[in-house]
Write a protein that holds these residues in place. Structure first.
Motif, PDB file in Angstrom:
ATOM      1  N   ALA A 170       0.824  -1.207   0.000  1.00 55.86           N
ATOM      2  CA  ALA A 170       0.000   0.000   0.000  1.00 55.86           C
ATOM      3  C   ALA A 170       0.860   1.260   0.000  1.00 55.86           C
ATOM      4  N   THR A 171       1.967   1.221   0.726  1.00 53.32           N
ATOM      5  CA  THR A 171       2.841   2.391   0.784  1.00 53.32           C
ATOM      6  C   THR A 171       3.470   2.672  -0.581  1.00 53.32           C
ATOM      7  N   VAL A 172       3.818   1.607  -1.312  1.00 50.72           N
ATOM      8  CA  VAL A 172       4.320   1.787  -2.677  1.00 50.72           C
ATOM      9  C   VAL A 172       3.263   2.465  -3.541  1.00 50.72           C
ATOM     10  N   LEU A 173       2.029   2.014  -3.405  1.00 47.02           N
ATOM     11  CA  LEU A 173       0.947   2.634  -4.170  1.00 47.02           C
ATOM     12  C   LEU A 173       0.741   4.089  -3.755  1.00 47.02           C
ATOM     13  N   ILE A 174       0.838   4.350  -2.453  1.00 50.83           N
ATOM     14  CA  ILE A 174       0.591   5.702  -1.943  1.00 50.83           C
ATOM     15  C   ILE A 174       1.648   6.675  -2.440  1.00 50.83           C
ATOM     16  N   TYR A 175       2.923   6.375  -2.123  1.00 51.72           N
ATOM     17  CA  TYR A 175       3.974   7.354  -2.369  1.00 51.72           C
ATOM     18  C   TYR A 175       4.722   7.139  -3.686  1.00 51.72           C
ATOM     19  N   GLY A 176       4.560   5.962  -4.282  1.00 50.79           N
ATOM     20  CA  GLY A 176       5.247   5.705  -5.537  1.00 50.79           C
ATOM     21  C   GLY A 176       4.379   5.916  -6.756  1.00 50.79           C
ATOM     22  N   ILE A 177       3.056   5.922  -6.579  1.00 58.19           N
ATOM     23  CA  ILE A 177       2.157   6.039  -7.725  1.00 58.19           C
ATOM     24  C   ILE A 177       1.166   7.189  -7.543  1.00 58.19           C
ATOM     25  N   PHE A 178       0.284   7.064  -6.568  1.00 60.21           N
ATOM     26  CA  PHE A 178      -0.840   7.997  -6.483  1.00 60.21           C
ATOM     27  C   PHE A 178      -0.481   9.334  -5.843  1.00 60.21           C
ATOM     28  N   LEU A 179       0.460   9.347  -4.904  1.00 55.75           N
ATOM     29  CA  LEU A 179       0.847  10.596  -4.247  1.00 55.75           C
ATOM     30  C   LEU A 179       2.311  10.933  -4.516  1.00 55.75           C
ATOM     31  N   ARG A 180       2.825  10.492  -5.657  1.00 48.70           N
ATOM     32  CA  ARG A 180       4.222  10.763  -5.980  1.00 48.70           C
ATOM     33  C   ARG A 180       4.417  12.251  -6.319  1.00 48.70           C
ATOM     34  N   LYS A 181       5.644  12.672  -6.235  1.00 53.65           N
ATOM     35  CA  LYS A 181       5.994  14.056  -6.532  1.00 53.65           C
ATOM     36  C   LYS A 181       5.779  14.348  -8.019  1.00 53.65           C
ATOM     37  N   THR A 182       5.158  15.474  -8.303  1.00 54.25           N
ATOM     38  CA  THR A 182       4.965  15.947  -9.674  1.00 54.25           C
ATOM     39  C   THR A 182       5.333  17.431  -9.731  1.00 54.25           C
ATOM     40  N   PRO A 183       5.514  17.986 -10.941  1.00 53.07           N
ATOM     41  CA  PRO A 183       5.808  19.427 -11.020  1.00 53.07           C
ATOM     42  C   PRO A 183       4.724  20.285 -10.364  1.00 53.07           C
ATOM     43  N   GLU A 184       3.461  19.853 -10.492  1.00 51.97           N
ATOM     44  CA  GLU A 184       2.361  20.610  -9.883  1.00 51.97           C
ATOM     45  C   GLU A 184       2.292  20.400  -8.380  1.00 51.97           C
ATOM     46  N   HIS A 185       2.778  19.246  -7.909  1.00 46.77           N
ATOM     47  CA  HIS A 185       2.707  18.899  -6.483  1.00 46.77           C
ATOM     48  C   HIS A 185       4.076  18.405  -6.011  1.00 46.77           C
ATOM     49  N   PRO A 186       4.996  19.329  -5.704  1.00 46.62           N
ATOM     50  CA  PRO A 186       6.328  18.909  -5.252  1.00 46.62           C
ATOM     51  C   PRO A 186       6.290  18.111  -3.948  1.00 46.62           C
ATOM     52  N   VAL A 187       5.263  18.319  -3.128  1.00 48.53           N
ATOM     53  CA  VAL A 187       5.024  17.476  -1.951  1.00 48.53           C
ATOM     54  C   VAL A 187       3.820  16.607  -2.294  1.00 48.53           C
ATOM     55  N   GLY A 188       4.090  15.402  -2.766  1.00 48.75           N
ATOM     56  CA  GLY A 188       3.048  14.565  -3.353  1.00 48.75           C
ATOM     57  C   GLY A 188       1.896  14.252  -2.433  1.00 48.75           C
ATOM     58  N   GLN A 189       2.158  14.173  -1.121  1.00 45.44           N
ATOM     59  CA  GLN A 189       1.081  13.828  -0.193  1.00 45.44           C
ATOM     60  C   GLN A 189       0.051  14.948  -0.036  1.00 45.44           C
ATOM     61  N   LEU A 190       0.318  16.101  -0.649  1.00 48.19           N
ATOM     62  CA  LEU A 190      -0.652  17.195  -0.648  1.00 48.19           C
ATOM     63  C   LEU A 190      -1.489  17.235  -1.933  1.00 48.19           C
ATOM     64  N   ASN A 191      -1.333  16.217  -2.788  1.00 45.09           N
ATOM     65  CA  ASN A 191      -2.068  16.136  -4.055  1.00 45.09           C
ATOM     66  C   ASN A 191      -3.470  15.574  -3.812  1.00 45.09           C
ATOM     67  N   ALA A 192      -4.461  16.421  -3.859  1.00 42.69           N
ATOM     68  CA  ALA A 192      -5.833  15.996  -3.556  1.00 42.69           C
ATOM     69  C   ALA A 192      -6.375  14.996  -4.564  1.00 42.69           C
ATOM     70  N   ASP A 193      -5.895  15.079  -5.816  1.00 45.04           N
ATOM     71  CA  ASP A 193      -6.447  14.217  -6.868  1.00 45.04           C
ATOM     72  C   ASP A 193      -5.994  12.766  -6.749  1.00 45.04           C
ATOM     73  N   GLY A 194      -5.003  12.497  -5.916  1.00 47.11           N
ATOM     74  CA  GLY A 194      -4.494  11.130  -5.836  1.00 47.11           C
ATOM     75  C   GLY A 194      -5.225  10.230  -4.874  1.00 47.11           C
ATOM     76  N   TYR A 195      -5.953  10.796  -3.927  1.00 51.56           N
ATOM     77  CA  TYR A 195      -6.521   9.994  -2.845  1.00 51.56           C
ATOM     78  C   TYR A 195      -7.699   9.120  -3.294  1.00 51.56           C
ATOM     79  N   GLY A 196      -8.544   9.631  -4.196  1.00 46.31           N
ATOM     80  CA  GLY A 196      -9.677   8.842  -4.659  1.00 46.31           C
ATOM     81  C   GLY A 196      -9.241   7.586  -5.401  1.00 46.31           C
TER      82      GLY A 196
END
Length: 485
Positions: A174-200
């Motif tokens: 699950a952690t791989v999915l969380i931080y490696g895929i859905f909440l990974r760092k992107t140019p729009e979200h340098p802190v991936g865990q703050l990406n609202a679109d990834g949680y759903g």
């Protein structure tokens, strides 16, 4: 009356050969769902406060209320599964019902509407209650199967080792999915865990893991479960008789010791659960990929813990081994934060930080997992002690009777992270900065002494537990009809 050896599908209470690898694997796979569920649930405080933008004291109050209410129905589900009668066993009807309810509940939990803060309190509360009730229908009956599958003193520890190892691997997945895929760092979200679109989408992935792992466990243990002990039909039995047996169960000395140890530790775990991602994000200034790497480096830990637990139990006994393991886990788990708070460990932003954290976390995880395996096995050993006194097996009641006091304590614990954050005026939707470092350090000084006292107090409580291998063997002989020597 002597009882001959039978295979691992014989009724609970008889003597059996060690469980087959197939049975252990099927049972353990079910805990992959547990690990994934816990990993997702641990994001709730952070998600609703920092991503959705609900004030932290409102989020923690709603989560606290959920935990408190949850404590009332867990013992009812546990006792209900003990008393249930069906052609497919006592536990499995509950498991299959959960297969329908858990996915719906998780989907609603992680797809919140854009309501104002006061309305969001009720949404967090309502979906939290739905998730916890649906999950209890899965977790409680599955956990209650372990003593039935493995009545042997040491075989039980091995079986629970499979459960903890695979559960931890579920957390890692699950952690791989969380931080490696859905909440990974992107140019729009340098802190991936703050990406609202990834949680759903993340919640949907966890739902799929739950369905695959849960159905594999349920179907894989169905044959054994159908032959387990079931309550005999007793026309003259009254509610008063049930209450008397339940009272004997709940007043068992060793159960009370285990209950107190769990309640004290639960308070510490509840506080930690609400703040872990805060510390990773703002104290250590880890990015999503850093958290992922840290998790991947810790994957072998549960495997070593599962191997270590039965070996230490055979050499030193379950109680002594568990206490030593828990103490070591507490020390290694909190040393990095202490060094950071006193200004010694200043490695933020360097590759060395991950290796230091990974080293301490690895030792902490190995010892914690091994300790949890032994503690779970010790609680399982109480089942036969109670059966000797009442003539009834009460796995479900024993594994959930601590629920109400534990959930009351955990409800209090869920409030504390919000109170700590509010006390230092920690902002919502904050990016890591010098200001957040100053504030999270203040939170750390509130957090660290609190959880250390709680965890060490829990370790000390286990010293009053009295069941050992010899007394367990006497209980099994009594149940099998052989008088003790």
């Amino acid at each position: 009356m002597a009882v001959q050896d039978v295979d691992d599908e014989a009724p609970a209470g008889g003597r059996r050969r060690p469980l087959s690898f197939r049975t252990k694997a099927f049972y353990g796979v079910g805990s992959v769902a547990n690990g994934a569920y816990v990993a997702l649930g641990g994001l709730a405080m952070f998600f609703y406060s920092q991503v959705v933008g609900v004030p932290p004291h409102i989020v923690s109050l709603a989560i606290s209320a959920v935990i408190f209410i949850d404590g009332f129905w867990d013992p009812l589900i546990g006792h209900g599964s003990d008393q249930f009668r069906s052609r497919i066993g006592r536990r499995h009807p509950f498991l299959y019902l959960a297969m329908f309810l858990v996915p719906v509940a998780l989907f609603l939990r992680w797809h919140p509407p854009g309501w104002d803060a006061s309305a969001m309190f009720w949404y967090i509360l309502g979906t939290g209650l739905f998730v916890n009730l649906a999950w209890s229908l899965y977790e409680i009956p599955s956990g209650a199967m372990a003593p039935e599958l493995a009545p042997d003193y040491h075989d039980r520890t091995v079986l629970l080792g499979y459960r903890w190892i695979l559960g931890s691997l579920g957390t890692a997945l699950a952690t791989v999915l969380i931080y490696g895929i859905f909440l990974r760092k992107t140019p729009e979200h340098p802190v991936g865990q703050l990406n609202a679109d990834g949680y759903g989408p993340l919640s949907i992935a966890i739902i799929l893991i739950f369905l695959v792992a849960g159905l594999t466990m349920a179907l894989g243990t169905q044959k054994q479960a159908a032959g387990f002990h079931q309550r005999p039909h007793e026309p003259g039995r009254t509610f008063r008789d049930d209450w008397r047996d339940a009272l004997v169960t709940l007043t068992n000395r060793n159960f009370i010791v285990a209950l107190m140890a769990q309640v004290i530790a639960g308070l510490g775990f509840g506080i930690a659960a609400g703040l872990t991602l805060y510390f990773q994000t703002y104290l250590w200034e880890l990015k999503a990929q850093d958290i992922l790497i840290l998790t991947l480096l810790g994957i072998p830990g549960p495997i070593f813990g599962g191997i270590l637990a039965p070996r230490l139990a055979r050499r030193f006994g379950k109680k002594k081994a568990a206490m030593a393991l828990f103490f070591t886990s507490v020390v290694f788990g909190h040393t990095p934060m202490f060094l950071k708070l006193i200004g010694v460990l200043q490695l933020n932003g360097t590759p060395a930080l991950l290796w230091v954290l990974a080293s301490f976390t690895f030792v902490q995880m190995v010892c914690a997992i091994a300790g949890y395996i032994l503690a779970s096995s010790m609680i399982g050993d109480i089942v036969e002690e109670v059966q000797v006194r009442t003539g009834r097996r009460a796995e479900g009641l024993l594994t959930t009777a601590d629920s109400l006091p534990s959930k009351i304590v955990n409800a209090i614990a869920a409030l504390i992270p919000g109170l700590f954050l509010t006390a230092v005026a920690f902002p919502t939707k904050a990016q890591p900065s010098e200001k957040t470092m100053e504030l999270i350090t203040q939170v750390g000084w509130l957090y660290l002494p609190t959880v250390l006292v709680l965890f060490l107090g829990s370790v000390a409580t286990w010293s009053f537990y009295r069941l050992d291998e010899e007394s367990h063997a006497r209980n099994l002989k009594t149940i099998a009809g052989d008088p003790p020597p």
